[in-house]
Design an enzyme around this catalytic site. Structure first.
Site, mmCIF file in Angstrom:
data_model
loop_
_atom_site.group_PDB
_atom_site.id
_atom_site.type_symbol
_atom_site.label_atom_id
_atom_site.label_comp_id
_atom_site.label_asym_id
_atom_site.label_seq_id
_atom_site.Cartn_x
_atom_site.Cartn_y
_atom_site.Cartn_z
ATOM 1 N N HIS A 165 0.837 -1.203 0.000
ATOM 2 C CA HIS A 165 0.000 0.000 0.000
ATOM 3 C C HIS A 165 0.877 1.259 0.000
ATOM 4 O O HIS A 165 0.601 2.220 -0.722
ATOM 5 C CB HIS A 165 -0.877 0.067 1.258
ATOM 6 C CG HIS A 165 -1.879 -1.043 1.413
ATOM 7 N ND1 HIS A 165 -1.985 -1.800 2.543
ATOM 8 C CD2 HIS A 165 -2.825 -1.509 0.564
ATOM 9 C CE1 HIS A 165 -2.964 -2.677 2.411
ATOM 10 N NE2 HIS A 165 -3.494 -2.532 1.210
ATOM 11 N N ARG A 216 -2.014 -6.130 -8.350
ATOM 12 C CA ARG A 216 -0.914 -7.069 -8.088
ATOM 13 C C ARG A 216 -0.809 -8.099 -9.204
ATOM 14 O O ARG A 216 0.174 -8.204 -9.885
ATOM 15 C CB ARG A 216 -1.118 -7.786 -6.753
ATOM 16 C CG ARG A 216 -0.693 -6.976 -5.578
ATOM 17 C CD ARG A 216 -1.290 -7.494 -4.317
ATOM 18 N NE ARG A 216 -2.735 -7.362 -4.319
ATOM 19 C CZ ARG A 216 -3.500 -7.482 -3.266
ATOM 20 N NH1 ARG A 216 -2.973 -7.771 -2.114
ATOM 21 N NH2 ARG A 216 -4.803 -7.322 -3.351
ATOM 22 N N SER A 231 -2.649 -7.787 2.975
ATOM 23 C CA SER A 231 -2.889 -7.658 4.416
ATOM 24 C C SER A 231 -3.261 -9.016 5.001
ATOM 25 O O SER A 231 -2.850 -9.358 6.110
ATOM 26 C CB SER A 231 -4.022 -6.659 4.686
ATOM 27 O OG SER A 231 -3.685 -5.383 4.223
#
Ligand code: ADP
Length: 163
Positions: free
Chosen positions: A17, A90, A129
């Site tokens: 991020h 990604r 995450s």
């Protein structure tokens, strides 16, 4: 003034991020990083904790604002007079979901809200995450994934300590 918004769960913020934030902040006068308060998604950190971590992690970047929002992104962006959404990509697995969201936001906003994608830097392509939380829950080393103070907060959560 060229403004953009980078929305997400940020539960918690990772180096992936932060890489997107830094790069997007270079292309806009003001970047609002906003934590989505999604009641349907179980999170490890509260919205306030996520906002505080993002503020700490981005304190050296002058043109960043960190906030939170609930409801529709298009309403929030309109209120703030922002017409560009930043999202990171990604892998191909992100693409379908992100494309659908981008098209939906364009449709709902009647073309007022567009999305710009930044491709992940290769060194962070594997990072999410969720995987960081999973590794930490088993006591693994997450130092390559998140800032030290975030790693400490995650381990503390899994040990049941209050922050
Ligand atoms: P959401 O639940 O909204 O997908 P996340 O916090 O998981 O929120 O991600 C927010 C945005 O950051 C998404 O666009 C996601 O693709 C992007 N992102 C997450 N991790 C990375 C990474 N390692 N590299 C680049 N972009 C990333």
């Amino acid at each position: 003034m060229k403004k953009a918004i980078y929305p997400g769960s940020f539960d918690p913020v990772t180096f992936g991020h932060l890489d997107i934030i830094r790069r997007a902040a270079e292309s806009f006068d003001e970047l609002t990083v906003s934590v989505l308060n999604n009641v349907n998604k179980r999170a490890l950190f509260t919205v306030d904790e996520r906002v505080a971590m993002l503020k700490e992690a981005t304190k050296d970047i002058p043109n960043i604002k960190v906030e939170s929002f609930c409801g529709l992104l298009i309403d929030y962006a309109k209120e703030k007079d922002i017409h560009t959404v930043i999202r990171g990509l990604r892998a191909i697995t992100d693409f379908e979901y992100e494309l659908q969201n981008a098209q939906t936001n364009r449709m709902l906003s009647k073309g007022e809200l567009d999305t710009m994608f930044l491709a992940t830097s290769l060194e962070y392509a594997y990072l999410s995450s969720s995987s960081v939380k999973e590794i930490a829950s088993f006591g693994g080393d997450i130092s390559p994934c998140v800032p030290t103070f975030v790693a400490e907060a995650i381990y503390a959560k899994y040990k049941g300590e209050s922050l």
